[in-house]
Design a protein around this motif. Structure first.
Motif, short mmCIF file in Angstrom:
data_model
loop_
_atom_site.label_atom_id
_atom_site.label_comp_id
_atom_site.label_asym_id
_atom_site.label_seq_id
_atom_site.Cartn_x
_atom_site.Cartn_y
_atom_site.Cartn_z
N LEU A 233 0.56 -1.13 -0.33
CA LEU A 233 -0.04 -0.25 0.25
C LEU A 233 1.04 0.94 -0.19
O LEU A 233 0.72 2.41 -0.33
N PHE A 234 2.07 0.68 0.47
CA PHE A 234 3.05 2.16 0.27
C PHE A 234 3.61 2.51 -0.69
O PHE A 234 3.63 3.62 -1.34
N ILE A 235 3.57 1.33 -1.55
CA ILE A 235 4.07 1.79 -2.85
C ILE A 235 3.27 1.73 -4.19
O ILE A 235 2.81 3.21 -4.36
N VAL A 236 1.89 1.73 -3.58
CA VAL A 236 0.83 2.31 -4.64
C VAL A 236 -0.06 4.06 -4.19
O VAL A 236 -0.09 4.77 -4.82
N ALA A 237 0.70 4.07 -2.61
CA ALA A 237 1.03 5.27 -2.02
C ALA A 237 1.45 6.66 -3.72
O ALA A 237 1.40 7.50 -3.67
N GLN A 238 3.22 5.57 -3.51
CA GLN A 238 3.77 6.33 -3.89
C GLN A 238 3.37 6.99 -5.20
O GLN A 238 3.75 7.99 -6.30
N ILE A 239 3.15 5.53 -6.45
CA ILE A 239 3.06 5.48 -7.97
C ILE A 239 2.15 6.59 -8.13
O ILE A 239 2.05 7.36 -8.62
N ALA A 240 0.92 6.94 -6.53
CA ALA A 240 -0.15 8.60 -7.22
C ALA A 240 0.16 9.21 -6.75
O ALA A 240 -0.10 10.57 -7.65
N ILE A 241 1.43 9.92 -6.05
CA ILE A 241 1.79 11.02 -6.00
C ILE A 241 3.15 11.17 -7.28
O ILE A 241 2.91 12.57 -7.48
N GLY A 242 3.41 10.27 -7.55
CA GLY A 242 4.48 10.32 -9.09
C GLY A 242 3.25 10.62 -9.79
O GLY A 242 4.10 11.09 -10.69
N LEU A 243 1.72 10.00 -9.72
CA LEU A 243 1.76 10.78 -11.15
C LEU A 243 0.77 11.42 -11.37
O LEU A 243 0.70 12.53 -11.98
N THR A 244 0.77 12.36 -9.69
CA THR A 244 0.16 14.16 -9.68
C THR A 244 1.80 14.79 -9.99
O THR A 244 0.98 15.60 -10.66
N LEU A 245 2.64 14.27 -10.12
CA LEU A 245 3.25 15.32 -10.05
C LEU A 245 3.12 14.76 -11.98
O LEU A 245 3.92 16.68 -11.95
N GLY A 246 3.36 14.48 -11.93
CA GLY A 246 4.23 14.32 -13.27
C GLY A 246 2.67 14.91 -14.38
O GLY A 246 3.18 15.82 -14.91
N ALA A 247 1.37 14.94 -13.75
CA ALA A 247 0.12 15.51 -14.51
C ALA A 247 0.02 16.64 -14.91
O ALA A 247 -0.36 17.76 -14.96
N ARG A 248 0.36 17.69 -13.71
CA ARG A 248 1.21 18.75 -13.56
C ARG A 248 1.51 19.76 -14.31
O ARG A 248 1.91 21.05 -14.66
N PHE A 249 2.44 19.05 -15.61
CA PHE A 249 3.11 19.81 -16.62
C PHE A 249 1.88 19.40 -17.45
O PHE A 249 2.86 18.88 -18.67
N LYS A 250 0.69 20.37 -18.22
CA LYS A 250 -0.03 20.16 -18.77
C LYS A 250 0.44 20.79 -20.32
O LYS A 250 0.99 21.98 -20.05
N ARG A 251 0.51 20.04 -21.22
CA ARG A 251 1.23 20.90 -22.36
C ARG A 251 1.26 22.19 -22.83
O ARG A 251 1.74 23.40 -23.36
#
Length: 346
Positions: A233-251
């Motif tokens: 579950l700790f790994i799943v949380a990290q994946i979610a945070i990583g996805l959120t960080l990357g999604a902020r860079f909208k084209r």
């Protein structure tokens, strides 16, 4: 299932696979950096994963709960005498950010208030919200991008650099454990989420991770429930945070503000370097290893720095304490500091 849902599922699957590959390759912070890369590529292609506020908050609760269970009464007592240093360092960090914001205003063509809020070591959403009051068009977007660039650059650089010269660990670690997600853990997570919701209602920055952390610490000290966050579950949380960080860079936003993005990255790195060097200057009198003090002082976000410390096998007690004190200081002072700064520099 719509095409959008299918694409989102594919991005999440690719993010998890990339994180796993990075983990096998021994890359520091693999479960954040891998998903962040995949998410950023998707966002820059115009097909980014839509950010879920509930998922992001849930991930923060998991991280806060996991880290909080690593604290003991002895660790908390050992940190008590350092609190004045933490407050002074937080105020000094604000001073550095304010002075460096002049570079951002000059080189990036921003008004001084927008530049200050973009460069303060605060939360992305919180500083952007304050930026909505600015008379400058697109201020909140510029603030969000620059804040995101700072956090992202530090998440990429610090684990790689620290892994080359780790100089010790100490304090509390996380208590992520076995594969079971028991009733005790679910209850602790629910209480942590509720605490975060209440704190968010009164305007506290990073409320969900702070609320879950405090609930977890209380549970550890009292032994009331003793729930532990499973490693998966700790790994799943990290994946979610990583996805959120990357999604902020909208084209569309990056294409509209290329100069601000480039200047913001440069000024953010200058500001972060000066703040981290300042943290190093107090590492010796506080008897804190440089590697831990780097993360404790870094303006890279409390969740990201906590996970970085855990990933590198460093104690997170000082990291959490310094980051939380800065959250409090920034929460209380961002708006009045902005007003004072405008008077001083006018």
């Amino acid at each position: 299932m719509s095409k959008g849902h299918v694409f989102t599922a594919l991005v999440i699957a690719a993010a998890a696979a990339t994180g796993h590959a990075a983990n096998l390759a021994g890359i520091p912070l693999p479960w954040i950096l891998g998903p962040m890369l995949v998410s950023a590529v998707a966002a820059l292609s115009g097909l980014g994963v839509p950010e879920s506020l509930t998922v992001r908050r849930g991930a923060q609760v998991v991280v806060g709960t996991s880290v909080g269970h690593g604290f003991t009464a002895a660790v908390l007592l050992s940190l008590a005498w350092q609190v004045p240093w933490m407050v002074l360092f937080a105020l000094w960090s604000l001073c550095i950010a304010a002075v460096c914001s002049l570079l951002l205003a000059r080189w990036g063509g921003l008004d001084r208030r927008t530049a200050l809020l973009a460069n303060l070591p605060g939360g992305v959403a919180e500083m952007a919200f304050l930026g909505d009051d600015s008379q400058s068009r697109g201020a909140s977007t510029a603030i969000s991008l620059i804040q995101a660039m700072r956090v992202t650059s530090l998440v990429i650089l610090l684990p790689l650099l620290l892994s080359l010269f780790l100089d010790g660990s100490g304090g509390a670690g996380t208590a992520a454990g076995g594969a079971e997600l028991g009733a005790e853990t679910l209850l602790i997570l629910a209480i942590g989420f509720a605490a975060g919701w209440c704190m968010n209602r009164v305007g506290i920055q990073n409320a969900f991770i702070v609320g879950a952390l405090l609930v977890s610490v209380v549970d550890t000290l009292t032994g009331a429930l003793g729930g532990r966050v499973p490693q998966w579950l700790f790994i799943v949380a990290q994946i979610a945070i990583g996805l959120t960080l990357g999604a902020r860079f909208k084209r569309e936003e990056i294409a509209r503000l290329p100069r601000i993005l480039a200047v913001g990255l440069g000024v953010s790195l200058i500001t972060s370097t000066l703040i981290i060097l300042s943290a190093w200057s107090i590492a010796s009198p506080l008897d804190i290893p440089l590697s831990i003090m780097t993360l404790a002082g870094s303006p890279g976000g409390i969740a990201e720095m906590m996970i970085t410390a855990t990933s590198l096998g460093l104690g997170v007690a000082e990291v959490v304490a310094f980051q939380m004190v800065r959250i409090i200081v920034v929460n209380l002072s961002a708006s009045p500091v902005a007003r004072l700064w405008l008077r001083v520099t006018s």
